[in-house]
Design a protein around this motif. Structure first.
Motif, PDB file in Angstrom:
ATOM      1  N   LYS A  70       3.497  -3.032  -7.276  1.00 15.59           N
ATOM      2  CA  LYS A  70       3.545  -2.759  -5.849  1.00 15.59           C
ATOM      3  C   LYS A  70       4.684  -3.965  -5.338  1.00 15.59           C
ATOM      4  O   LYS A  70       5.428  -3.317  -4.334  1.00 15.59           O
ATOM      5  N   LYS A  71       4.884  -5.165  -5.883  1.00 17.11           N
ATOM      6  CA  LYS A  71       5.659  -6.032  -5.201  1.00 17.11           C
ATOM      7  C   LYS A  71       7.187  -5.551  -5.150  1.00 17.11           C
ATOM      8  O   LYS A  71       8.089  -6.129  -4.460  1.00 17.11           O
ATOM      9  N   LYS A  72       7.316  -4.520  -6.178  1.00 19.82           N
ATOM     10  CA  LYS A  72       8.581  -4.178  -6.596  1.00 19.82           C
ATOM     11  C   LYS A  72       8.975  -2.755  -5.994  1.00 19.82           C
ATOM     12  O   LYS A  72      10.108  -2.351  -6.357  1.00 19.82           O
ATOM     13  N   ALA A  73       7.917  -2.280  -5.328  1.00 15.89           N
ATOM     14  CA  ALA A  73       8.046  -0.820  -5.138  1.00 15.89           C
ATOM     15  C   ALA A  73       7.605  -0.604  -3.672  1.00 15.89           C
ATOM     16  O   ALA A  73       6.408  -0.138  -3.411  1.00 15.89           O
ATOM     17  N   PRO A  74       8.439  -1.027  -2.798  1.00 18.80           N
ATOM     18  CA  PRO A  74       7.923  -0.782  -1.199  1.00 18.80           C
ATOM     19  C   PRO A  74       7.543   0.331  -0.840  1.00 18.80           C
ATOM     20  O   PRO A  74       8.274   1.390  -1.148  1.00 18.80           O
ATOM     21  N   GLY A  75       6.408   0.572  -0.190  1.00 16.66           N
ATOM     22  CA  GLY A  75       6.001   1.915   0.439  1.00 16.66           C
ATOM     23  C   GLY A  75       5.089   2.558  -0.529  1.00 16.66           C
ATOM     24  O   GLY A  75       4.739   3.704  -0.349  1.00 16.66           O
ATOM     25  N   VAL A  76       4.918   1.837  -1.696  1.00 18.60           N
ATOM     26  CA  VAL A  76       4.031   2.808  -2.766  1.00 18.60           C
ATOM     27  C   VAL A  76       2.755   1.929  -2.816  1.00 18.60           C
ATOM     28  O   VAL A  76       2.557   0.922  -2.927  1.00 18.60           O
ATOM     29  N   ASP A  77       1.423   2.719  -2.837  1.00 14.92           N
ATOM     30  CA  ASP A  77       0.128   2.157  -2.740  1.00 14.92           C
ATOM     31  C   ASP A  77      -0.776   3.233  -3.244  1.00 14.92           C
ATOM     32  O   ASP A  77      -0.455   4.127  -3.179  1.00 14.92           O
ATOM     33  N   PHE A  78      -2.126   2.654  -3.473  1.00 16.71           N
ATOM     34  CA  PHE A  78      -3.274   3.571  -3.948  1.00 16.71           C
ATOM     35  C   PHE A  78      -4.175   3.377  -2.637  1.00 16.71           C
ATOM     36  O   PHE A  78      -4.385   2.218  -2.087  1.00 16.71           O
ATOM     37  N   CYS A  79      -5.059   4.366  -2.239  1.00 15.69           N
ATOM     38  CA  CYS A  79      -6.380   4.349  -1.771  1.00 15.69           C
ATOM     39  C   CYS A  79      -7.287   5.368  -2.031  1.00 15.69           C
ATOM     40  O   CYS A  79      -6.775   6.268  -2.721  1.00 15.69           O
ATOM     41  N   GLY A  80      -8.510   5.148  -1.357  1.00 14.70           N
ATOM     42  CA  GLY A  80      -9.467   6.146  -1.702  1.00 14.70           C
ATOM     43  C   GLY A  80     -10.541   6.231  -0.726  1.00 14.70           C
ATOM     44  O   GLY A  80     -10.894   5.406   0.075  1.00 14.70           O
ATOM     45  N   VAL A  81     -11.303   7.549  -0.728  1.00 11.10           N
ATOM     46  CA  VAL A  81     -12.066   7.544   0.420  1.00 11.10           C
ATOM     47  C   VAL A  81     -12.994   8.717  -0.228  1.00 11.10           C
ATOM     48  O   VAL A  81     -12.471   9.727  -0.710  1.00 11.10           O
ATOM     49  N   ASN A  82     -14.225   8.713  -0.120  1.00 14.46           N
ATOM     50  CA  ASN A  82     -15.250   9.508  -0.512  1.00 14.46           C
ATOM     51  C   ASN A  82     -15.197  10.014  -1.686  1.00 14.46           C
ATOM     52  O   ASN A  82     -14.997   9.140  -2.702  1.00 14.46           O
ATOM     53  N   ASN A  83     -14.742  11.180  -2.191  1.00 16.88           N
ATOM     54  CA  ASN A  83     -14.565  11.685  -3.744  1.00 16.88           C
ATOM     55  C   ASN A  83     -13.138  11.776  -4.254  1.00 16.88           C
ATOM     56  O   ASN A  83     -13.059  12.242  -5.044  1.00 16.88           O
ATOM     57  N   TYR A  84     -12.167  11.196  -3.299  1.00 15.61           N
ATOM     58  CA  TYR A  84     -10.782  11.407  -3.672  1.00 15.61           C
ATOM     59  C   TYR A  84      -9.846   9.981  -3.844  1.00 15.61           C
ATOM     60  O   TYR A  84     -10.347   9.165  -2.942  1.00 15.61           O
ATOM     61  N   TYR A  85      -9.096  10.196  -4.694  1.00 16.56           N
ATOM     62  CA  TYR A  85      -8.079   8.998  -4.688  1.00 16.56           C
ATOM     63  C   TYR A  85      -6.809   9.426  -4.255  1.00 16.56           C
ATOM     64  O   TYR A  85      -6.591  10.512  -4.218  1.00 16.56           O
ATOM     65  N   TYR A  86      -6.057   8.612  -3.702  1.00 14.97           N
ATOM     66  CA  TYR A  86      -4.825   8.761  -3.103  1.00 14.97           C
ATOM     67  C   TYR A  86      -3.642   8.149  -3.687  1.00 14.97           C
ATOM     68  O   TYR A  86      -4.039   6.908  -3.925  1.00 14.97           O
ATOM     69  N   ILE A  87      -2.293   8.436  -3.903  1.00 16.83           N
ATOM     70  CA  ILE A  87      -1.392   7.823  -4.237  1.00 16.83           C
ATOM     71  C   ILE A  87      -0.176   7.839  -3.290  1.00 16.83           C
ATOM     72  O   ILE A  87       0.228   9.164  -3.079  1.00 16.83           O
ATOM     73  N   VAL A  88       0.041   6.889  -2.475  1.00 18.99           N
ATOM     74  CA  VAL A  88       1.299   6.930  -1.283  1.00 18.99           C
ATOM     75  C   VAL A  88       2.579   6.544  -1.938  1.00 18.99           C
ATOM     76  O   VAL A  88       2.808   5.474  -2.640  1.00 18.99           O
ATOM     77  N   ARG A  89       3.380   7.711  -1.851  1.00 19.54           N
ATOM     78  CA  ARG A  89       4.836   7.539  -2.122  1.00 19.54           C
ATOM     79  C   ARG A  89       5.698   7.418  -1.001  1.00 19.54           C
ATOM     80  O   ARG A  89       6.335   8.513  -0.585  1.00 19.54           O
ATOM     81  N   SER A  90       5.591   6.430   0.094  1.00 15.57           N
ATOM     82  CA  SER A  90       6.213   6.513   1.421  1.00 15.57           C
ATOM     83  C   SER A  90       7.770   6.300   1.339  1.00 15.57           C
ATOM     84  O   SER A  90       8.339   6.976   1.929  1.00 15.57           O
ATOM     85  N   ASP A  91       8.255   5.605  -0.071  1.00 15.88           N
ATOM     86  CA  ASP A  91       9.601   5.818  -0.394  1.00 15.88           C
ATOM     87  C   ASP A  91      10.201   7.189  -0.274  1.00 15.88           C
ATOM     88  O   ASP A  91      11.278   7.257  -0.292  1.00 15.88           O
ATOM     89  N   LEU A  92       9.363   8.224  -0.779  1.00 20.61           N
ATOM     90  CA  LEU A  92       9.533   9.659  -0.990  1.00 20.61           C
ATOM     91  C   LEU A  92       9.158  10.273   0.124  1.00 20.61           C
ATOM     92  O   LEU A  92       9.306  11.625  -0.060  1.00 20.61           O
ATOM     93  N   GLY A  93       8.409   9.867   1.040  1.00 14.34           N
ATOM     94  CA  GLY A  93       7.831  10.617   2.244  1.00 14.34           C
ATOM     95  C   GLY A  93       6.600  11.645   1.572  1.00 14.34           C
ATOM     96  O   GLY A  93       6.501  12.674   2.581  1.00 14.34           O
ATOM     97  N   CYS A  94       5.907  11.327   0.583  1.00 12.05           N
ATOM     98  CA  CYS A  94       4.891  12.133   0.285  1.00 12.05           C
ATOM     99  C   CYS A  94       3.706  11.482  -0.262  1.00 12.05           C
ATOM    100  O   CYS A  94       3.787  10.038  -0.594  1.00 12.05           O
ATOM    101  N   TYR A  95       2.518  11.906  -0.702  1.00  9.03           N
ATOM    102  CA  TYR A  95       1.191  11.139  -1.193  1.00  9.03           C
ATOM    103  C   TYR A  95       0.574  12.454  -2.026  1.00  9.03           C
ATOM    104  O   TYR A  95       0.700  13.660  -1.729  1.00  9.03           O
ATOM    105  N   MET A  96      -0.119  11.908  -3.000  1.00  8.67           N
ATOM    106  CA  MET A  96      -0.834  12.742  -3.855  1.00  8.67           C
ATOM    107  C   MET A  96      -2.459  12.498  -3.695  1.00  8.67           C
ATOM    108  O   MET A  96      -2.745  11.474  -3.636  1.00  8.67           O
TER     109      MET A  96
END
Length: 343
Positions: A7-33
């Motif tokens: 993360k410290k070398k990949a600005p805008g990239v992060d993980f998060c989660g809520v309820n039954n789902y995980y998320y991967i954020v690729r803000s550097d590419l304008g999308c998330y999974m």
């Protein structure tokens, strides 16, 4: 094995989660999974990230079904990162600022300060309510990314003998109830540096596309059009996307995402399976054949070698450049015809 960019070398990239789902954020590419299971690769959906939700330093989600986007010393709270629904901006309490990672679990927010080896738990990042600070267990302090769900926390580790894995537990201080899982390859492909894990590291090289001989006793001037391939193997690489349910903007076309991911992979350092070059100005349309007029003098009983630069992922070339060189020896040119990427 090439690893995942932390993360410290990949600005805008992060993980998060809520309820039954995980998320991967690729803000550097304008999308998330979004996924219901990173280990099995189930329910993989890719969404566009709303412009107001891009450029965050950190992303986390709370059990109240809200997403928190931290930028500087403020956070933006939204119901949907694709639409920026009902957004509100709050300031972050000074005690909660400057964390290396942010996540939410067990009804609280956790701020990890890796260099200090501690984490702060609070029920409100704006007021720093009910704050307590704990020491990070040694096994929990070297994560590349951290996220949480209602009753567990997770963090990513790379470089293990089993590949890219994530750890699940219930206590950063005591390392309780730990379990380890591997990421499904379809998820690894979405991670920064992931293509080097699934496809092989990026490599730039000159390929000999034609050799011309002069078998006569006199010098000749060789003038001819040659045919070469230029562009991106968009159709082939888009097969990676086919395992994702892509729900992007109306302008999205199949292969666009993989072109963006490949650009990123080529730009990062060799440490993470990249080539360290900027390919923004290369041709990223579907691979096609083009003609080029060349001219060269060839001495008696000698040869010329025509070289073209391309970039591969693993053993297979996927991006064919416009640059062509003519040389009188069979050794490939040493120069790299692309600008160095900015770290």
């Amino acid at each position: 094995m090439a690893g995942i960019v932390p993360k410290k070398k990949a600005p805008g990239v992060d993980f998060c989660g809520v309820n039954n789902y995980y998320y991967i954020v690729r803000s550097d590419l304008g999308c998330y999974m979004k996924s219901s299971n990173f280990n099995k690769g189930t329910d993989l959906v890719v969404y566009s990230l709303h412009p107001s939700c891009q450029g965050g330093d950190h992303y986390l989600a709370h059990q109240d079904d809200l997403f928190y986007i931290i930028k500087g010393n403020e956070y933006r709270r939204v119901f949907n990162m694709n639409k920026d629904d009902d957004s509100v901006v709050y300031s972050i309490h000074p005690n909660c600022q400057g964390g290396d990672h942010y996540l939410s679990a067990f009804g609280n927010f956790y701020i990890i300060f890796q260099d200090k080896g501690v984490y702060r738990r609070t029920s409100n990042m704006n007021k720093d309510s009910d704050a307590v600070e704990y020491t990070l267990h040694p096994n929990c302090k070297d994560g590349l990314y951290y996220w949480g769900l209602a009753d567990h926390y997770y963090f990513v580790k790379s470089g293990t003998k089993w590949g890219v894995e994530y750890y699940k537990g219930t206590n950063f201080n005591k390392n309780h109830e730990v379990a380890t899982y591997s990421f499904h390859p379809d998820v690894v492909n979405f991670l920064p540096g992931g293509l080097s894990v699934t496809q092989g590291p990026a490599l730039g090289r000159w390929e000999n596309i034609k050799t011309i001989s002069n078998d006569s006793e006199t010098e000749v001037t060789w003038t001819k059009k040659i045919t070469k391939k230029v562009g991106f193997k968009k159709e082939k690489m888009s097969s990676i996307e086919h395992n994702w349910n892509v729900s992007m903007s109306a302008s999205y076309q199949s292969g666009d995402l993989m072109a963006a991911f490949a650009k990123f992979q080529f730009s990062i350092s060799a440490e993470y399976g990249g080539a360290g070059v900027n390919t923004e100005n290369e041709v990223w349309d579907e691979l096609t054949e083009v003609e080029e007029q060349l001219q060269a003098k060839i001495k008696p009983h000698e040869k010329i070698y025509i070289w073209q630069y391309n970039l591969s992922l693993g053993k297979e070339a996927v991006l064919f450049g416009r640059d062509t060189r003519i040389d009188d020896g069979p050794t490939p040119p040493t120069e790299i015809p692309l600008p160095t990427s900015t770290p």
